[in-house]
Design an enzyme around this catalytic site. Sequence first.
Site: not given
Lengths: 207, 345
Positions: B212, B220, B229, B255, B276
Amino acid sequence: MILANMRGLQMHGFINRGLQSFVHDFYGARKWEETCVAANFPFYSFETLVHYENDVTKRLLETLSVVLERTSEEILEDFGTYVVTDERLSGIRRLLRFGGETYVDFLMSLEDFSARFKVSMPFLEVPKLHLEARPGNLYAVHCEYAMPGYAPVLLGLLRAMADDYGALVTIEHHTKLKGPVQRDRFDIRLHEERWQRPAEIRRLVVT
Amino acid sequence: MRAGSLALDVAQNENYLRFSTSMIDSFMPMHILVGLDGQILHVGPTFRKFQERKSFVGRNLFKVLVFRQNKPLATIDDLAANTGSVLKAHLINGSVGGLRGNCVTLPDKQGYLLNFGLGPNLYGVVNRFGLKASDFSSSDPTAELLCMTEMQSFLLNESVRLNQRLDGAKRSAEARASRDPLTGLGNRRLLADYLQRLQARESSSFALLHIDLDKFKNINDAFGHSAGDAVLQEVARVLQVETRPDDVLARLGGDEFVAVLGHVDNIAQIQTLADRLIEKISTPVIFGNFSCQVGASIGGVLFDRTWTLDPHYILEEADKLLYAAKDKGRGFAIVQALAKPEGHL
């Protein structure tokens, strides 16, 4: 099974798809796409064997008329010529030439043609044709079709076949609507049967 | 009275009717008349079109036609023995094959009359010799047959083309239906299908990472949706680079991302990968003049595919760990082996 599925199929798919090839070949892909956008079609390609409503063909012709800046009659007549001259549709021209050695033979065989198409595709509504020979090298082709407004296609076809046979003719088109059925008459005056050498029929290689 | 006497004559004498060759030409435009010596005496007008330089008339029938009967047919006596049977023949000059016909003895036994049709080669022969309707007897349905052949091949072509187009459309619709159009990763449906199918695969353990993004909403709000995007596309790219080709990646909308990793059994290894991923995702993305930075939190579970697990259960467990990670502060990954569910040994 195919016959059962296609019963009552109108010629719209044939006409729409045919007009698409015609516009594509003569005016280019961009004019065709422009037409589809202007007509508000959600696609760029018609299918011969798909059922379309009458309105779709009507809208297509109206839009083509605006995009190509020509009347629907002119477009349909050129389309009729295209049908008998395009190499990919050579089967139609071969069939029409099979009717005989001369343009008059061809005219005589037209009546049989609608009957033959009926045998080949009993589900398809095709125009009824009738030939009347009058004195003085005058021939009247009567055409009766449930879809009004498409007779100029036949006009283009009759003219193109005259060229094909090398005959010199003048054709007048008269039309009247009788109820839902349109009756068209083409008065063909034959000035000279062998005005030019007839075009060669491209023969297929026998395999 | 004359009609009556004709009827009597015809009834009493089978050979009463006499036809001129021009009558026979019009009825049977593909006939051949041969004498008792095998010499061709007359050929119908359509059959005549098949002769090349040399006329058929005057030549020996067996120098013009090859017969294909069960027993050899090469002499006039063989022909006499075959009156009444179906004759199959082709022209020696090779121009016409597949002729079918029959043969009758002429009255007074002066010779034989053979009549042919084009059989299955009709279409080819008509095109090759440019035959017209007038080359066939008017009672003959050749014109109808040709029309049907042309229409049939036209319709078949159209039908094949239509089927190909429909098949292509179906494939691309299927691909679109299981893909996220923005990132090209799988969508929720593809993930659910995949987890379901895992049950039927070879035995090994799997890990599922639920990723997430942190602070994504800020991007945004501050830089607009196209910046958002671009960030999502970059995250998808990072996931693709950092995982193996066989691993399955999906964007669940918004997301949230999921990675299903096959053939892993080491918690530490998964933890390293998750850390990572967070590091790479946290690298700022340059969008126009903006530098867009997001972070990520990850909840991950390791599970054995031999356990028949409900895909929803796996996702829920990963989700719980994701929220635990978020609670720790942002930018953490928590990975655990999934407890063996009850009922499994």
